[in-house]
Design an enzyme around this catalytic site. Structure first.
Site, mmCIF file in Angstrom:
data_model
loop_
_atom_site.group_PDB
_atom_site.id
_atom_site.type_symbol
_atom_site.label_atom_id
_atom_site.label_comp_id
_atom_site.label_asym_id
_atom_site.label_seq_id
_atom_site.Cartn_x
_atom_site.Cartn_y
_atom_site.Cartn_z
ATOM 1 N N SER A 1 0.862 -1.181 0.000
ATOM 2 C CA SER A 1 0.000 0.000 0.000
ATOM 3 C C SER A 1 0.892 1.222 0.000
ATOM 4 O O SER A 1 1.977 1.212 0.605
ATOM 5 C CB SER A 1 -0.904 0.063 1.232
ATOM 6 O OG SER A 1 -1.579 1.303 1.301
ATOM 7 N N TYR B 1 -3.343 0.467 10.085
ATOM 8 C CA TYR B 1 -3.168 -0.012 8.719
ATOM 9 C C TYR B 1 -1.785 0.363 8.179
ATOM 10 O O TYR B 1 -1.050 -0.483 7.670
ATOM 11 C CB TYR B 1 -4.268 0.573 7.843
ATOM 12 C CG TYR B 1 -4.233 0.115 6.410
ATOM 13 C CD1 TYR B 1 -4.726 -1.134 6.054
ATOM 14 C CD2 TYR B 1 -3.728 0.943 5.404
ATOM 15 C CE1 TYR B 1 -4.716 -1.557 4.737
ATOM 16 C CE2 TYR B 1 -3.718 0.530 4.087
ATOM 17 C CZ TYR B 1 -4.209 -0.717 3.749
ATOM 18 O OH TYR B 1 -4.184 -1.129 2.446
#
Length: 129
Positions: free
Chosen positions: A80, A93
């Site tokens: 990501s 996250y």
């Protein structure tokens, strides 16, 4: 359930029994609570870490030895852009995605240093949200 090592091991064994090998492993499981850090519960934090990074250890432990033995395999880790540029409300996250990036890079480096990387390809993918 990628957070369960016995489940991952059982699934890997089923793949090897049916196909004899695994050509590509894609670590794509991911969760996010999407809340401010101070509002995150212990359960949410643990779940994010279990799914987003600990599961990579279980899948690679299960599949990598056979790839190394066959000198063939492609490991794809969905990381990501938050691993490189974190934003608020995604502390859990972003932290796990930074860990996934480090895991991808360090395992690749380790295999090279041990001269065990022949035929093994690593790809880190950094989607944006």
């Amino acid at each position: 359930d990628v957070t369960s090592k016995p489940t991952v091991d059982n699934e890997a064994n089923a793949v090897f029994t049916k196909y004899g090998k695994c050509d590509i492993l894609i670590n794509n499981a991911g969760v996010v609570a999407g809340r401010p850090f101070l509002e995150l519960t212990e359960k949410e934090i643990r779940r994010t870490f279990q799914v987003n990074i600990i599961s990579h250890f279980w899948t690679l432990k299960a599949f990598l030895p056979t790839m190394l033995q066959k000198k063939s395999g492609h490991i794809v880790n969905i990381i990501s852009t938050s691993a490189l540029c974190p934003v608020s409300h995604l502390t859990d996250y972003a932290t796990t995605k930074a860990a996934a990036r480090a895991f991808d890079l360090s395992l690749h480096r380790e295999l090279k240093d041990l001269e065990m990387d022949e035929g093994i390809v690593f790809t880190g993918i950094y989607p944006h949200f």
